[in-house]
Structure formats: structure tokens, C-alpha cells
Design a protein around this motif. Structure first.
Motif, PDB file in Angstrom:
ATOM      1  N   ASP A   1      30.479  45.999  42.885  1.00 55.52           N
ATOM      2  CA  ASP A   1      29.217  46.160  43.616  1.00 55.52           C
ATOM      3  C   ASP A   1      28.396  47.244  42.924  1.00 55.52           C
ATOM      4  O   ASP A   1      28.076  48.284  43.520  1.00 55.52           O
ATOM      5  CB  ASP A   1      29.508  46.541  45.079  1.00 55.52           C
ATOM      6  CG  ASP A   1      30.391  45.517  45.769  1.00 55.52           C
ATOM      7  OD1 ASP A   1      30.178  44.308  45.563  1.00 55.52           O
ATOM      8  OD2 ASP A   1      31.308  45.916  46.517  1.00 55.52           O
TER       9      ASP A   1
ATOM     10  N   LYS B   1      35.843  41.012  41.592  1.00 52.03           N
ATOM     11  CA  LYS B   1      35.074  40.304  42.613  1.00 52.03           C
ATOM     12  C   LYS B   1      33.588  40.542  42.345  1.00 52.03           C
ATOM     13  O   LYS B   1      33.165  41.681  42.161  1.00 52.03           O
ATOM     14  CB  LYS B   1      35.464  40.801  44.012  1.00 52.03           C
ATOM     15  CG  LYS B   1      34.754  40.049  45.130  1.00 52.03           C
ATOM     16  CD  LYS B   1      35.309  40.427  46.499  1.00 52.03           C
ATOM     17  CE  LYS B   1      34.731  41.695  47.073  1.00 52.03           C
ATOM     18  NZ  LYS B   1      33.376  41.583  47.606  1.00 52.03           N
TER      19      LYS B   1
ATOM     20  N   THR C   1      36.805  44.234  57.786  1.00 54.95           N
ATOM     21  CA  THR C   1      37.223  45.647  57.797  1.00 54.95           C
ATOM     22  C   THR C   1      36.484  46.431  58.875  1.00 54.95           C
ATOM     23  O   THR C   1      36.913  47.506  59.258  1.00 54.95           O
ATOM     24  CB  THR C   1      36.956  46.283  56.425  1.00 54.95           C
ATOM     25  OG1 THR C   1      35.579  46.033  56.059  1.00 54.95           O
ATOM     26  CG2 THR C   1      37.856  45.702  55.359  1.00 54.95           C
TER      27      THR C   1
ATOM     28  N   ARG D   1      34.431  51.112  45.694  1.00 55.14           N
ATOM     29  CA  ARG D   1      34.027  52.484  45.342  1.00 55.14           C
ATOM     30  C   ARG D   1      35.167  53.384  44.886  1.00 55.14           C
ATOM     31  O   ARG D   1      34.993  54.190  43.965  1.00 55.14           O
ATOM     32  CB  ARG D   1      33.303  53.108  46.551  1.00 55.14           C
ATOM     33  CG  ARG D   1      31.956  52.474  46.797  1.00 55.14           C
ATOM     34  CD  ARG D   1      31.426  52.782  48.171  1.00 55.14           C
ATOM     35  NE  ARG D   1      32.118  52.029  49.210  1.00 55.14           N
ATOM     36  CZ  ARG D   1      31.886  52.161  50.520  1.00 55.14           C
ATOM     37  NH1 ARG D   1      30.982  53.021  50.933  1.00 55.14           N
ATOM     38  NH2 ARG D   1      32.555  51.422  51.397  1.00 55.14           N
TER      39      ARG D   1
HETATM   40  O1  O7M Z   1      36.029  49.319  48.494  1.00 55.40           O
HETATM   41  P1  O7M Z   1      34.620  49.320  49.004  1.00 55.40           P
HETATM   42  O2  O7M Z   1      34.526  49.731  50.433  1.00 55.40           O
HETATM   43  O3  O7M Z   1      33.674  50.057  48.115  1.00 55.40           O
HETATM   44  O4  O7M Z   1      34.105  47.805  48.911  1.00 55.40           O
HETATM   45  C1  O7M Z   1      34.654  46.820  49.705  1.00 55.40           C
HETATM   46  C2  O7M Z   1      34.376  45.444  49.161  1.00 55.40           C
HETATM   47  O5  O7M Z   1      35.069  44.509  49.987  1.00 55.40           O
HETATM   48  C3  O7M Z   1      32.896  45.046  49.198  1.00 55.40           C
HETATM   49  O6  O7M Z   1      32.651  44.219  48.077  1.00 55.40           O
HETATM   50  C4  O7M Z   1      32.774  44.245  50.483  1.00 55.40           C
HETATM   51  O7  O7M Z   1      31.818  43.204  50.387  1.00 55.40           O
HETATM   52  C5  O7M Z   1      34.171  43.621  50.612  1.00 55.40           C
HETATM   53  N1  O7M Z   1      34.609  43.369  51.999  1.00 55.40           N
HETATM   54  C6  O7M Z   1      34.647  44.374  52.934  1.00 55.40           C
HETATM   55  O8  O7M Z   1      34.376  45.538  52.636  1.00 55.40           O
HETATM   56  N2  O7M Z   1      35.014  44.081  54.219  1.00 55.40           N
HETATM   57  C7  O7M Z   1      35.356  42.830  54.623  1.00 55.40           C
HETATM   58  O9  O7M Z   1      35.701  42.634  55.774  1.00 55.40           O
HETATM   59  C8  O7M Z   1      35.344  41.803  53.676  1.00 55.40           C
HETATM   60  C9  O7M Z   1      35.001  42.091  52.368  1.00 55.40           C
HETATM   61  C10 O7M Z   1      35.161  41.024  51.416  1.00 55.40           C
HETATM   62  O10 O7M Z   1      35.536  41.142  50.287  1.00 55.40           O
HETATM   63  O11 O7M Z   1      34.932  39.811  51.906  1.00 55.40           O
HETATM   64  C11 O7M Z   1      35.175  38.726  51.110  1.00 55.40           C
END
Ligand code: O7M
Length: 199
Positions: free
Chosen positions: A9, A30, A104, A176
Motif C-alpha cells: 500500500d 498483495k 480486522t 506498514r
Molecule cells: O499491515 P497494515 O495494517 O499496514 O495493512 C493491512 C493490509 O491488510 C491492508 O492492505 C488492508 O487492505 C488489508 N486488510 C486489512 O487490514 N483488514 C482486513 O480485514 C482485510 C484486509 C485484506 O487484506 O483484505 C483482503
């Protein structure tokens, strides 16, 4: 290879640097809307040269449209794509499809996620919250090793590295926490997927 999928991201240039740096050390990457807006759909092929790519557009449409979108990203080299589980029972199905069944953060999924996972049919696996490992254990008990489980929510959203894997996940999705410090992938050293070796 650590059982980690890095959530890219971030900006395109930063993503390409990170992918080259981590390609031997993680199970995959991803890609979401941000990177596809910036790099175009060809970014899926570009990053697939370095590792497994999961495309996360959180598709939520009737099956024939959802399948068309998913087929486009699979043609570009992605292993798989993520769709919203609330589509159940009108879910697109297929070996490339991950179903998001519980998030989450609190959502209505909290009330129905078990119904989704118990009845889903032929798909690749589920996205379940890595910051709530107790639900991963429950899901793994229900599912056995028939489906993959991949789990975000590690680091920035409170999950401890490795806890979702120990509860039964195959891969942890991390954004992150690893983007800010790529050396942190070493924290997954020695951990293994519960059931599947590839995302
Ligand atoms: O590790 P982070 O918090 O910086 O990023 C989390 C990644 O997981 C981010 O790309 C979100 O879109 C994804 N994600 C969630 O944080 N929560 C969810 O419930 C589901 C996803 C996800 O990957 O869904 C497919």
C-alpha cells in the motif's frame, strides 16, 4: 522464505524497490487499488516476475461480473484475487479466489462469518483477521486443511508476528510493519504455514 505476504500500500517506485529487496524472503505480495491506479494493470505482471501476487480489489459484484474482473488479473499473472464474503451465497467461485469472511475492524461480518466459511464451496481460501487469532483457531477447526487462510492485521493493527500462523493461518499479510522496516521480516524466521506452502 518466511510465511509473509507484504501488502504494497505504497507508491509505485517504493513498491518496486521493496519487491526487489524482499523477493527471496517472503511468500508474496498483495496489490490493491492504489498501486493499480498508479501503475496500471501491467503492474500485476511486473510484480509477478518477482513473486506470487494477490490482487486485492475486494470485488463485490454479481458472479458473472466478478469473474470477468478476476479473470483479467489472473491473465496478468496474479495467483489469486480477493472478493467480499458478504456476496454469499452469490459468490464467484474458483481456485484463484480468496473470500474475505471477517475483518480486522468490527463489521457486520462478525455476525455471519462462520456461516460464510462453513458453506462456501470451491474456492482457494479465506481472509481472516490476524489481530484476532482466536477466530483463526476456530476457523481452522471448522475447515481442516481444505482451504488456505491468509491473515492481515499484524503489527500496526495489533496482531503479533507469528500468532495467526500458530493459530492455524498459512500466511500473514503485513503492510506498514514491514514497509517501515523491511528487516522485520526476520521476525518470521522458522515459522511455517499451517497447511499450504504457497499463497
Ligand atoms: O499491515 P497494515 O495494517 O499496514 O495493512 C493491512 C493490509 O491488510 C491492508 O492492505 C488492508 O487492505 C488489508 N486488510 C486489512 O487490514 N483488514 C482486513 O480485514 C482485510 C484486509 C485484506 O487484506 O483484505 C483482503
Amino acid at each position: 522464505m518466511n510465511p509473509v505476504i507484504v501488502a504494497l500500500d505504497i507508491s509505485l517506485l517504493k513498491a518496486l524497490d521493496l519487491v526487489k529487496m524482499l523477493r527471496e524472503k517472503v511468500a508474496g505480495f498483495k496489490i490493491g487499488w492504489e498501486l493499480i491506479f498508479e501503475g496500471g494493470i501491467s503492474i500485476v505482471s511486473e510484480i509477478s516476475r518477482y513473486g506470487n501476487v494477490i490482487v486485492d480489489l475486494k470485488v463485490a459484484d454479481v458472479p458473472h461480473i466478478a469473474n470477468r474482473v478476476i479473470n483479467k488479473v489472473i491473465e496478468k499473472g496474479a495467483c489469486c484475487a480477493i472478493v467480499h464474503g458478504f456476496l454469499y451465497p452469490s459468490l464467484p467461485r474458483g481456485e484463484n479466489i480468496y473470500v474475505l469472511a471477517k475483518m480486522t475492524a468490527p463489521t457486520l461480518y462478525d455476525e455471519v462469518w462462520e456461516r460464510i466459511i462453513e458453506n462456501v464451496g470451491e474456492i482457494r481460501g479465506f481472509v481472516l483477521p490476524g489481530n484476532q487469532p482466536e477466530f483463526i483457531s476456530r476457523a481452522r477447526k471448522i475447515l481442516g486443511c481444505k482451504y488456505r487462510i491468509i491473515s492481515p492485521g499484524i503489527g500496526a493493527q495489533g496482531g503479533q508476528p507469528g500468532n495467526a500462523l500458530r493459530a492455524g493461518a498459512d500466511f500473514e499479510i503485513v503492510g506498514r510493519y514491514v514497509v517501515e522496516n523491511p528487516d522485520r521480516v526476520a521476525e518470521w524466521t522458522g515459522l511455517r504455514p499451517a497447511c499450504f506452502n504457497t499463497p
